[in-house]
Design a protein around this motif. Structure first.
Motif, mmCIF file in Angstrom:
data_model
loop_
_atom_site.group_PDB
_atom_site.id
_atom_site.type_symbol
_atom_site.label_atom_id
_atom_site.label_comp_id
_atom_site.label_asym_id
_atom_site.label_seq_id
_atom_site.Cartn_x
_atom_site.Cartn_y
_atom_site.Cartn_z
ATOM 1 N N MET A 1 1.609 -21.828 -30.832
ATOM 2 C CA MET A 1 2.468 -21.215 -29.801
ATOM 3 C C MET A 1 3.941 -21.619 -30.000
ATOM 4 O O MET A 1 4.226 -22.761 -30.360
ATOM 5 N N TYR A 5 8.025 -21.256 -25.428
ATOM 6 C CA TYR A 5 7.193 -20.703 -24.365
ATOM 7 C C TYR A 5 6.194 -21.714 -23.800
ATOM 8 O O TYR A 5 5.435 -21.409 -22.912
ATOM 9 N N SER A 6 6.124 -22.931 -24.372
ATOM 10 C CA SER A 6 5.133 -23.890 -23.883
ATOM 11 C C SER A 6 5.757 -24.783 -22.814
ATOM 12 O O SER A 6 6.553 -25.656 -23.103
ATOM 13 N N SER A 11 2.356 -20.869 -17.027
ATOM 14 C CA SER A 11 2.324 -20.373 -18.407
ATOM 15 C C SER A 11 3.345 -19.229 -18.530
ATOM 16 O O SER A 11 3.549 -18.467 -17.576
ATOM 17 N N GLU A 13 4.414 -16.490 -21.393
ATOM 18 C CA GLU A 13 4.081 -15.927 -22.706
ATOM 19 C C GLU A 13 5.203 -15.010 -23.179
ATOM 20 O O GLU A 13 5.981 -14.516 -22.363
ATOM 21 N N PRO A 14 5.269 -14.746 -24.499
ATOM 22 C CA PRO A 14 6.315 -13.847 -25.008
ATOM 23 C C PRO A 14 6.338 -12.501 -24.273
ATOM 24 O O PRO A 14 7.398 -11.956 -24.006
ATOM 25 N N GLU A 15 5.151 -11.988 -23.895
ATOM 26 C CA GLU A 15 5.152 -10.684 -23.205
ATOM 27 C C GLU A 15 5.757 -10.795 -21.799
ATOM 28 O O GLU A 15 6.311 -9.822 -21.280
ATOM 29 N N ASP A 16 5.683 -11.988 -21.197
ATOM 30 C CA ASP A 16 6.343 -12.190 -19.890
ATOM 31 C C ASP A 16 7.861 -12.103 -20.084
ATOM 32 O O ASP A 16 8.570 -11.467 -19.306
ATOM 33 N N TYR A 41 12.763 -18.958 -17.985
ATOM 34 C CA TYR A 41 11.703 -19.747 -17.331
ATOM 35 C C TYR A 41 12.282 -20.603 -16.208
ATOM 36 O O TYR A 41 11.827 -20.565 -15.067
#
Ligand SMILES: C[S@@+](CC[C@H](N)C(=O)[O-])C[C@H]1O[C@@H](n2cnc3c(N)ncnc32)[C@H](O)[C@@H]1O
Length: 282
Positions: A1, A5-6, A11, A13-16, A41
């Motif tokens: 990952m 994004y971690s 969580s 994710e790239p799609e978020d 984030y």
């Protein structure tokens, strides 16, 4: 990952990131590359907590439905960094070149309109007011009786209420030249600073998305549109600059941020005056 994004609490994710970046672009023209994942984030995690949600998937679903929360999300994603007398050479140019004929026009009953587009918490329009008023408080009363308007606009509703309140942290007002600070800055609550009511009455603050429709009927004699275009892509910049040119009188001045440039398709409408300072020719 991907490390970006971690994160611990939610969580992400790239799609978020892609979904939020699409929304910021569509709503405000703001480009959020994947390298901004950490920033996105951090800024939206607060909103997720405030809404009592458990993660980004629910939050993204919410902002697609709920326009009020979408406004909060865009507010959170905007970068509002500003300061009094930032890029002071613009205020010097304004005082030396732009203001003297405008002052004469006002004195003979004419109209003057100034616009601070993307004004953030108001430091830019209030700096402009302080330079043109100087250290004479009575000049503010005189200006208020003339056909003078200074409009400050921004997309962020929260930041606009700070601009209207004109209350600042004591450190924030340190960049105001001492002679002006003496006249225009008083003590605020909790050790903070409060700008003089005469300054506040001369500035009008309104919500305005630079990508949306603009309700102003009159053209402006000078527009400050600084340090916002850096968040836009080339197409948005060119379209915005062309609209700014339309909104200026011929001979009016456009001031842009230190790392911003005029798009080639717009440059012909201006003559270059000096560092990020342009005069409309057509
Ligand atoms: C970095 S601040 C610049 C403030 C000030 N002009 C200066 O140079 O110090 C950028 C401002 O642009 C605003 N902004 C971002 N996108 C916008 C849009 N589409 N329409 C209007 N304002 C926008 C943000 O809310 C933020 O307050």
């Amino acid at each position: 990952m991907n490390l970006a994004y971690s994160h611990r609490e939610f969580s992400f994710e790239p799609e978020d990131h892609t979904a939020i970046a699409r929304l910021a672009y569509e709503e405000a023209g703001i480009v959020l590359q994947p390298t901004k994942a950490q920033l996105v984030y951090g800024r939206l995690a607060r909103r997720i907590r405030a809404c009592g949600l458990t993660g980004f998937a629910d939050y993204i679903a919410l902002i697609q439905e709920d326009s009020e929360e979408r406004t909060h999300a865009i507010d959170a994603l905007t970068t509002n960094h500003t300061s009094f007398f930032r890029e002071n050479h613009h205020f010097e140019h304004f005082m030396e070149t732009c203001w003297p004929p405008l002052k004469k026009r006002l004195a003979t009953g004419g109209r003057v309109r100034l616009w601070s587009a993307a004004c953030s918490s108001g430091e830019e329009p209030y700096s402009l007011l302080m330079v043109l008023l100087g250290t004479d408080r009575q000049s503010a009363g005189a200006l208020a009786k003339q056909d003078f308007r200074l409009l400050g606009t921004d997309l962020s509703t929260e930041i606009l209420s700070s601009a209207r309140n004109a209350r600042y942290h004591a450190d924030t007002v340190k960049t105001i030249p001492p002679a002006l600070r003496e006249v225009w800055v008083g003590k605020g609550e909790a050790g903070g600073a409060q700008l003089h009511p005469l300054l506040r009455q001369l500035a009008t603050f309104r919500y305005l998305n630079l990508l949306g429709s603009w309700p102003m009927r009159n053209r402006f004699d000078a527009i400050f549109c600084r340090n916002v275009m850096i968040y836009f892509d080339d197409e948005t910049k060119a379209r915005l600059q062309s609209r700014l040119a339309d909104q200026l009188v011929v001979g009016g001045f456009l001031y842009i941020g230190h790392s911003e440039r005029l798009a080639p398709e717009v440059a012909g409408r201006f003559s270059w005056i000096g560092r990020t300072t342009f005069q409309k020719v057509s």
